[in-house]
Enzyme design. Structure first.
Site, PDB file in Angstrom:
ATOM      1  N   ARG A  71      45.480  41.529  44.397  1.00  0.00           N
ATOM      2  CA  ARG A  71      43.574  40.781  44.289  1.00  0.00           C
ATOM      3  C   ARG A  71      43.436  40.460  45.161  1.00  0.00           C
ATOM      4  O   ARG A  71      44.049  41.020  46.282  1.00  0.00           O
ATOM      5  CB  ARG A  71      44.508  39.295  44.006  1.00  0.00           C
ATOM      6  CG  ARG A  71      45.273  39.198  42.292  1.00  0.00           C
ATOM      7  CD  ARG A  71      45.857  37.109  42.336  1.00  0.00           C
ATOM      8  NE  ARG A  71      46.176  37.382  41.564  1.00  0.00           N
ATOM      9  CZ  ARG A  71      46.429  37.177  40.433  1.00  0.00           C
ATOM     10  NH1 ARG A  71      44.705  36.925  39.763  1.00  0.00           N
ATOM     11  NH2 ARG A  71      46.715  37.157  39.636  1.00  0.00           N
ATOM     12  N   LYS A 101      41.540  49.002  37.556  1.00  0.00           N
ATOM     13  CA  LYS A 101      40.853  47.494  38.692  1.00  0.00           C
ATOM     14  C   LYS A 101      40.098  47.003  36.592  1.00  0.00           C
ATOM     15  O   LYS A 101      39.582  47.357  36.285  1.00  0.00           O
ATOM     16  CB  LYS A 101      39.739  48.347  39.678  1.00  0.00           C
ATOM     17  CG  LYS A 101      39.553  46.879  40.613  1.00  0.00           C
ATOM     18  CD  LYS A 101      38.746  47.417  41.675  1.00  0.00           C
ATOM     19  CE  LYS A 101      38.970  46.512  42.692  1.00  0.00           C
ATOM     20  NZ  LYS A 101      38.690  46.590  44.066  1.00  0.00           N
ATOM     21  N   ASP A 110      30.057  50.240  49.884  1.00  0.00           N
ATOM     22  CA  ASP A 110      30.613  48.738  50.344  1.00  0.00           C
ATOM     23  C   ASP A 110      32.222  49.685  50.858  1.00  0.00           C
ATOM     24  O   ASP A 110      33.131  49.454  50.839  1.00  0.00           O
ATOM     25  CB  ASP A 110      31.338  48.567  49.128  1.00  0.00           C
ATOM     26  CG  ASP A 110      32.140  47.160  49.375  1.00  0.00           C
ATOM     27  OD1 ASP A 110      32.086  46.908  50.751  1.00  0.00           O
ATOM     28  OD2 ASP A 110      32.825  46.561  48.837  1.00  0.00           O
TER      29      ASP A 110
END
Length: 299
Positions: A23, A44, A142
């Protein structure tokens, strides 16, 4: 059939969700089994945080799905393969290659920091995947130590296309809320659009973390880090040795002054040759495993 949390045990009439693998701020990663191809996969689960509504939301979702599908066309050993993309139960699900690995963040947490030659090898391999993606017109948005996977033989960049699914892709200047500010290019923090140079900043910040053992902007709170990232250069590296030139070139605040991926690959290749580590020519498919000299010896 459903899981104990109300999620479908069988997804898309094909993928059996087995257990929660991880998580994070971007969603839940499931270990699953592809019944059709009889292989284990990672899935995911994402609940998009779009800032639009009505027709705007529909447009944002279409753009996000299109970007994720573009990421699914990437094929490189340094990029986690995306197998499938589904929308079910009000959520988006990305079916990916299952990679059993430690992240760069976990590895540095265990060792304190990585030696120059190992950091350069990781960087050289990652650049191969990043250049492949940029050549296909796909941005990551990212890159950070938690998205860099180390298997022993592969260095793999995960979560391509997922940044766009967590923010509103109708504006390319949006920075998803989960992004760690220490790894986001200054121009993106100021609202400028994402581009390859911004990915290179994040790549450089991740290498800085690897060799220095800390982010380029230290701080206990996100707002403190954000304030530094918006106003000043990163602290000069002290453990990087010859890698310092690469880091300074990648972490220039002005994107037009930042070194290119090709330039960075040449510098990293030179460092590795000086360290006695053989490398493939820039642009070729990587072969071989991590350098034989253990990083533990430098910690």
């Amino acid at each position: 059939m459903e899981t104990g949390t109300g999620r479908p045990r069988l997804l898309g009439d094909r993928y059996r969700l087995v257990s929660v693998k991880e998580r994070d701020g971007r969603g839940v990663i499931w270990r699953a089994h592809d019944l059709r191809l009889r292989r284990d996969v990672a899935i995911k689960e994402i609940r998009p945080r779009f800032h639009a509504d009505g027709a705007g939301l529909d447009d944002a979702r279409r753009r996000a799905m299109r970007e994720a599908r573009s990421a699914g066309r990437l094929s490189h050993p340094a990029v986690v393969a995306v197998h499938d993309l589904l929308e079910e139960g009000g959520r988006l699900w990305i079916v990916m290659e299952l990679v059993e690995a430690l992240t760069l963040e976990e590895t540095v947490g265990h060792l304190g920091h990585l030696p120059v030659h190992w950091t350069a090898w990781i960087g050289f391999r990652l650049l191969g995947g990043l250049r492949h993606a940029h050549g296909a017109g796909v941005l990551h948005r990212d890159i950070n130590p938690g998205n860099i996977l180390l298997t022993g033989e592969r260095v793999v960049l995960s979560d391509f296309g997922i940044a766009a699914l967590n923010g509103d892709p109708s504006t390319s200047s949006t920075v998803p809320v989960h992004c760690a500010p220490a790894y986001v290019a200054p121009e993106r923090l100021r609202g400028r659009p994402a581009n390859p140079a911004a990915d290179l900043w994040s790549f450089g910040a991740s290498l800085y973390f690897a060799v220095e053992g800390r982010p380029p902007y230290p701080g206990a709170h996100a707002l403190e880090v954000l304030g530094q990232a918006m106003t000043r250069d990163p602290d000069p590296p002290v453990k990087a040795g010859p890698l310092g030139r690469v880091l300074r070139g990648l972490l220039r605040r002005a994107p037009e002054e930042r070194i290119t991926a090709d330039h960075a690959a040449r510098l990293l290749s030179k460092i590795l040759r000086m360290e006695g580590v053989s490398v493939d020519p820039p642009g070729s498919r990587p072969r071989g495993s991590l350098p034989t000299r253990s990083p533990c010896s430098a910690v």
